[in-house]
Design an enzyme around this catalytic site. Structure first.
Site, mmCIF file in Angstrom:
data_model
loop_
_atom_site.group_PDB
_atom_site.id
_atom_site.type_symbol
_atom_site.label_atom_id
_atom_site.label_comp_id
_atom_site.label_asym_id
_atom_site.label_seq_id
_atom_site.Cartn_x
_atom_site.Cartn_y
_atom_site.Cartn_z
ATOM 1 N N GLY A 1 0.838 -1.186 0.000
ATOM 2 C CA GLY A 1 0.000 0.000 0.000
ATOM 3 C C GLY A 1 0.877 1.240 0.000
ATOM 4 O O GLY A 1 0.622 2.201 -0.713
ATOM 5 N N ALA A 2 1.935 1.181 0.807
ATOM 6 C CA ALA A 2 2.877 2.289 0.890
ATOM 7 C C ALA A 2 4.180 1.806 1.507
ATOM 8 O O ALA A 2 4.208 0.756 2.152
ATOM 9 C CB ALA A 2 2.301 3.412 1.753
ATOM 10 N N MET A 3 5.249 2.565 1.296
ATOM 11 C CA MET A 3 6.556 2.170 1.812
ATOM 12 C C MET A 3 7.279 3.383 2.377
ATOM 13 O O MET A 3 7.397 4.421 1.712
ATOM 14 C CB MET A 3 7.369 1.526 0.672
ATOM 15 C CG MET A 3 8.799 1.179 1.041
ATOM 16 S SD MET A 3 8.836 -0.099 2.330
ATOM 17 C CE MET A 3 10.332 0.364 3.190
ATOM 18 N N HIS B 1 0.783 6.100 9.268
ATOM 19 C CA HIS B 1 1.583 4.888 9.467
ATOM 20 C C HIS B 1 3.009 5.082 8.940
ATOM 21 O O HIS B 1 3.985 4.826 9.643
ATOM 22 C CB HIS B 1 0.896 3.730 8.745
ATOM 23 C CG HIS B 1 1.607 2.424 8.829
ATOM 24 N ND1 HIS B 1 1.143 1.369 9.580
ATOM 25 C CD2 HIS B 1 2.750 1.983 8.258
ATOM 26 C CE1 HIS B 1 1.967 0.346 9.464
ATOM 27 N NE2 HIS B 1 2.956 0.687 8.660
ATOM 28 N N GLU B 2 3.116 5.561 7.733
ATOM 29 C CA GLU B 2 4.454 5.692 7.139
ATOM 30 C C GLU B 2 5.255 6.794 7.823
ATOM 31 O O GLU B 2 6.457 6.660 8.032
ATOM 32 C CB GLU B 2 4.354 5.944 5.628
ATOM 33 C CG GLU B 2 3.542 4.904 4.838
ATOM 34 C CD GLU B 2 3.874 3.455 5.140
ATOM 35 O OE1 GLU B 2 5.015 3.167 5.573
ATOM 36 O OE2 GLU B 2 2.994 2.586 4.962
ATOM 37 N N HIS C 1 6.893 5.603 10.909
ATOM 38 C CA HIS C 1 8.131 4.847 10.667
ATOM 39 C C HIS C 1 9.367 5.754 10.542
ATOM 40 O O HIS C 1 10.480 5.274 10.662
ATOM 41 C CB HIS C 1 8.029 4.064 9.362
ATOM 42 C CG HIS C 1 7.311 2.751 9.461
ATOM 43 N ND1 HIS C 1 7.578 1.816 10.431
ATOM 44 C CD2 HIS C 1 6.375 2.182 8.657
ATOM 45 C CE1 HIS C 1 6.820 0.742 10.224
ATOM 46 N NE2 HIS C 1 6.066 0.939 9.156
HETATM 47 N N1 BES Z 1 6.899 -1.293 5.348
HETATM 48 C C1 BES Z 1 5.551 -1.512 4.951
HETATM 49 C C2 BES Z 1 5.396 -1.855 3.499
HETATM 50 C C3 BES Z 1 5.930 -3.194 3.092
HETATM 51 C C4 BES Z 1 5.221 -4.318 3.413
HETATM 52 C C5 BES Z 1 7.072 -3.318 2.358
HETATM 53 C C6 BES Z 1 5.693 -5.543 3.032
HETATM 54 C C7 BES Z 1 7.560 -4.543 1.991
HETATM 55 C C8 BES Z 1 6.858 -5.660 2.323
HETATM 56 C C9 BES Z 1 4.711 -0.266 5.214
HETATM 57 O O1 BES Z 1 5.121 0.505 6.278
HETATM 58 C C10 BES Z 1 3.328 -0.728 5.526
HETATM 59 O O2 BES Z 1 3.121 -1.282 6.568
HETATM 60 N N2 BES Z 1 2.392 -0.527 4.600
HETATM 61 C C11 BES Z 1 1.043 -0.976 4.741
HETATM 62 C C12 BES Z 1 0.109 0.128 5.059
HETATM 63 C C13 BES Z 1 -0.220 0.296 6.491
HETATM 64 C C14 BES Z 1 -1.234 1.402 6.678
HETATM 65 C C15 BES Z 1 -0.671 -0.943 7.190
HETATM 66 C C16 BES Z 1 0.619 -1.535 3.390
HETATM 67 O O3 BES Z 1 1.406 -1.460 2.462
HETATM 68 O O4 BES Z 1 -0.497 -2.014 3.299
HETATM 69 ZN ZN ZN Z 2 4.619 -0.259 8.149
#
Ligand code: BES
Ligand code: ZN
Length: 949
Positions: A371-373, A407-408, A411
């Site tokens: 969803g996001a990084m 969320h991001e 981090h």
């Molecule tokens: N670090 C993660 C994204 C990620 C997940 C990268 C798996 C590589 C592998 C990011 O911080 C994250 O948790 N994104 C979530 C959104 C959040 C609001 C729960 C996502 O991508 O759904």
């Molecule tokens: Zn995350």
């Protein structure tokens, strides 16, 4: 509050983790993550050829014209050599990198998108060694004058040893250099490389995303490094603890925008680069960026695009939102821009630490796996997670944008500034962010009461998984997590921890730009406990309490004998008969559980349950389930109680019809939380029975229950012309329409069909409010035939905002026509029709439709090999796919098929979906039993409860 007394005790009685959450500040949260390592073929050595050689200047100043070479593939069988291990040895430590990358946004003579790069890393030798191992995946190296894949120089006075042998170890993803002599401890060295990689559409490492603007196809070069794909962009020590400083330069076509973690230097300065190729010399721009802070490789980002941006400044931090030009022109970045500043400010206060970078870029990408990084200073998003348009987006879209930004941004400190040492502690990183995202979003939208959604959203989800014998503890041992696919699997079902904020500033300050293990956080929590005088049970510490929650899987169910006051805890398992199959835990599946309740004088009481059994002295009033039900039906109902009752009934702590009785009062309920929770729970009954004879009476029952809610929303919205004011009311309006239409309330169906056909007649004027679109489209497409479906498909393809496309994409799975569903299934594996990022979720949508269930299962089995190899990197979660397609399974025959599927594909494998396969088998087994034990009583119950016309 009249009911308070009962409810509070009630929470105590069924307080699976709620009591625990309140005091030990532990709430299990679940977020489903997954990433599958790209399975694309390695670049063939001739691809890219000699046309793409960048000139390289060696540190000594002489220009070398290296030759593209074939990586050396070892012929020896796996051994115990250091390069056959997945983890880096502890001999070298990187200090800084200097990296230039040049992505090509058009294909080369071989019809490939590629990038070229040259890089050096300066590292220190910390233990004597004659071996250099550095991560590298799917990169082709140019040989140097001495015929090796890299060039080693010493930065100190003693010359570097010469290279004996250099090769690529593809399985463990290393570039290996064997040296003719030892590196000296304390000395620094520089390693230079020149390489080429494919800019593939595989959503991992340095990859390409494609979109069409004004009839023109445009390519974005972008990155997704977490967890282990930085090594696919350049050779690096690709482990989170190998923090270093990065000096980054990007070469890119004139007029395009280059972004990275650091701020770009001054103005763009075009630099002539000569490419010896069919097209002759080309002019490119060179953008260099400020050196980064000391950081982990998985947080790097490099992006070249034709994007536009909007910006603002907040306390000296430059905030920019980047997106496709059209999206920016349409104002779709405004919401994110307006909310980022306040959320950043909130976290600075919360952590008591200022945001450490001068800028915060956020960018929306048409193709994005997760969803996001949280790349440090350059956060990447799916378009649906960042871009907002008031005319097109629903309140739920808006909420997702606010929470995902929060969320991001969370981090940026927890994860980026202070980083867990290894991926086994990922749960703490993600769990923490998944909790504080609610706090950050609440700051952005204080009127929404977003924090109330924690229980509904996350706790419910983790219950479903963590109550299985095939669950796993939060914390894994470092040595158990080695391979990239094991790391990816950790992003699946993870339980999370909530911790008080007061400790963060000491934790963050102590470990800034450094790495930690989760126990470092417990140390700081303990310090907070000591300094505030918070009471813990005698002899217990934060470590001893928390370890039971994180080192053993599952959670306890606490029962209280309301006559005697005796309390007792047990490992909560959906199928208690699997208890024997659960591996024994050091802590014997006992937890230290704080229990809170209110006594008759409405005074809050608390005790700690430290052993299997204990006693609640103060509890004197007789209380039983029936009395509680009376209270609930009376007036007041909390969402968490629904979850508890239904979970307890599935695990046979209470009987199923007792749980069903709690839904009887819904006819008089108008609030979102209890409705949502009840519908969530009834979903399970639908999954188990919507292919059986019980379906009919269940529908009649729910139709009867929803009717007043549907009428209520019709009334308060002026016959569906206005939008309810409250955020939660807006959600409940959607529930009312969804359930009313799906249970066959004619007035509802007329309404949705009418809106949709009005839209079909005048496609430029969609009369449906964005909040209602997902459900109205679904209901109209379900009721309609090919014409409705095709219209939806055309609108999907024409959508100018991904948020609208996504609503149609889910609704297209609602048709009841098998032939359309099969056609749609085929589309999911055609990246020109459905983007790779959306393939697995679309298949799951189809499987959620009772007509599509078996079609999707057949399709997935049939194409497993292809899905696995082609879409491994393109789907956010393989476990979502497997769990989603098998969630209705509840017969012996389905169980047999599932086991067969597992056996048939043992060769191909399931990658990050491995655990999901065993969880599906266990869930199916539990479902079979549950159906056998409950079918008759459920049928009888519904039959008696259904109003007789
Ligand atoms: N670090 C993660 C994204 C990620 C997940 C990268 C798996 C590589 C592998 C990011 O911080 C994250 O948790 N994104 C979530 C959104 C959040 C609001 C729960 C996502 O991508 O759904
Ligand atoms: Zn995350």
């Amino acid at each position: 509050m009249g009911g308070g007394f009962y409810i509070s005790k009630f929470v105590g009685v069924v307080g699976i983790v709620f009591g625990a959450g309140a005091v030990a500040t532990v709430i299990a949260l679940a977020v489903v993550y997954s990433q599958e390592v790209a399975k694309n073929e390695a670049l063939s050595p001739t691809n890219g050829g000699s046309t793409i050689k960048p000139p390289v200047t060696t540190p000594g100043g002489s220009t070398v014209k290296p030759q593209i070479t074939t990586p050396v593939i070892p012929t020896t069988a796996p051994s115990n050599e250091p390069w056959d291990k997945y983890r880096l040895p502890d001999t070298l430590k990187p200090d800084h990198y200097n990296l230039t990358l040049w992505p090509r946004l058009t294909v080369n003579a071989q019809d490939l998108y590629i990038f070229t790069g040259n890089s050096y890393v300066v590292f220190q030798c910390v233990k004597e060694t004659d071996l250099i191992l550095i991560h590298s995946n799917k990169l082709n190296y140019t040989k140097w004058g001495d015929d090796h894949l890299a060039k080693l120089s010493a930065l100190g006075s003693t010359p570097a040893p010469t290279i004996k042998k250099s090769w690529i170890q593809p399985t463990t993803q290393f570039l290996v250099l064997e040296l003719n002599g030892k590196l000296a401890v304390g000395e620094s060295y520089q390693l230079d490389t020149v390489f080429v990689g494919e800019l593939a559409d595989d959503l991992g490492g340095f990859y390409r995303s494609v979109y069409t603007e004004e009839g023109e196809e445009k390519v974005v070069a972008t990155t997704q490094m977490q967890p282990t794909d930085a090594r696919k962009a350049f050779p690096c020590f690709d482990e989170p603890a190998m923090k270093a400083i990065f000096h980054i330069t990007l070469l890119h076509p004139p007029m395009t925008v280059a972004l990275s973690n650091g701020m770009e230097h001054g103005q763009y300065s075009p630099v002539e680069v000569t490419e010896v190729g069919p097209k002759g010399p080309v002019t490119v721009w060179r953008t260099s960026f400020d050196k980064t802070k000391k950081m982990s490789t998985y947080l790097l980002a490099f992006i070249v695009s034709d994007y536009d941006y909007i910006n603002s400044t907040n306390d000296n931090v430059l905030i920019r939102i980047y997106a496709r030009k059209k999206a920016i022109a349409d104002g779709q970045g405004e919401y994110a821009l307006n909310k980022t500043g306040p959320i950043l400010k909130f976290f600075e206060k919360y952590y008591n630490a200022t945001y450490p970078l001068p800028k915060s870029d956020q960018i929306a990408l048409p193709d994005f796996n997760a969803g996001a990084m949280e790349n440090w200073g350059l956060i990447t998003y799916r378009e649906t997670a960042l871009l907002y348009d008031p005319k097109m987006s629903s309140n739920s879209n808006k909420e997702r944008i606010a929470t995902i930004i929060a969320h991001e941004l969370a981090h940026m400190w927890f994860g980026n500034l202070v980083t867990l040492r290894w991926w086994n502690d990922l749960w703490l990183n993600e769990g923490f962010a998944s909790y504080v995202e609610y706090l950050g979003a609440n700051e952005a939208e204080p009127d929404w009461n977003i924090k109330d959604l924690i229980v509904l959203g996350d706790v419910h989800r983790v219950f479903a998984v963590d109550a299985l014998a095939s669950s796993h503890p939060l914390s894994s041992r470092e040595e158990d997590i080695q391979k990239p696919e094991q790391i990816s699997e950790l992003f699946d079902a993870i339980s999370y921890s909530k911790v008080r904020s007061s400790v963060f500033s000491t934790y963050l300050n102590t470990f800034a730009y450094d790495n930690t293990v989760y126990t470092d956080l417990w140390d700081h929590l303990q310090m907070a406990v000591n300094s505030t005088g918070t009471s813990l049970p005698t002899g217990q510490t934060v470590h001893s309490i928390m370890n039971r929650w994180v080192l053993q899987m599952g959670f306890p169910v606490v029962t209280i004998n309301t006559t005697t006051g005796l309390i007792n805890q047990q490992h909560f398992l959906l199928d208690p008969s699997t208890a024997g199959s659960v591996p024994p835990s050091d802590f014997k599946y006992e937890w230290i559980v704080p229990i809170r309740w209110m006594n008759t004088g409405l005074v809050q009481q608390q005790i700690w349950l430290e052993d299997k059994t204990g006693i609640l002295f103060q509890l004197s009033t007789e209380l039983n389930w029936w009395m509680m039900l009376l209270t609930l039906q009376g007036e007041y109902m909390k969402d968490s109680q629904f979850i508890c009752i239904f979970s307890l009934s599935r695990a046979k702590y209470i009987n199923t019809t007792l749980a069903l009785r709690t839904t009887k009062y819904l006819r008089s309920e108008r609030e979102y939380m209890p409705w949502e929770s009840a519908l969530d729970n009834l979903d399970f009954f639908y999954l188990m029975f919507d292919r059986s004879e019980i379906y009919g009476i269940m529908q009649t029952y729910l139709k009867y229950q929803i009717e007043p809610l549907f009428k209520h929303f019709g009334n308060i919205t002026g016959n569906w012309t206005n939008v309810p004011t409250g955020h939660m009311d807006q959600y409940n309006q959607v529930n009312a329409i969804r359930v009313a239409c799906s249970t066959g309330i004619e007035e509802c169906q007329t309404l949705t069909k009418g809106w949709y056909s009005q839209w079909m007649k005048d496609p430029a004027n969609n009369p449906i409010h964005p909040n209602l679109r997902t459900t109205v489209y679904c209901s109209a497409i379900a009721a309609g035939g090919a014409a409705e479906w095709e219209f939806g498909w055309d609108q999907f393809q024409a959508a100018t905002i991904a948020i609208e496309a996504d609503k149609l994409r889910s609704a297209l799975a609602c048709t009841k026509q098998p032939w359309l569903l099969n056609k749609y299934l085929e589309y999911t594996l055609d990246a020109n029709k459905i983007r790779k990022q959306d393939a697995t979720s679309t298949i799951v949508y189809i499987a959620s439709n009772v007509v599509g269930q078996s079609l999707a299962w057949d399709f997935m089995r049939d194409r497993w090999n292809y899905i696995f190899t082609q879409y491994g990197g393109g789907s956010f979660s393989f476990s979502n796919l497997i769990n989603g397609v098998t969630k209705r399974f509840s017969t012996e025959f389905e169980l047999k098929q599932l086991k067969q599927f597992q056996a048939d594909n043992s060769e191909v494998g399931f990658g990050s979906g491995t655990l999901a396969v065993s969880q599906s088998i266990e869930r199916t087994t539990a479902n079979i039993k549950w159906v056998a034990e409950n079918k008759d009583s459920v049928q009888t119950w519904f039959t008696t409860e259904v109003p007789k016309e």
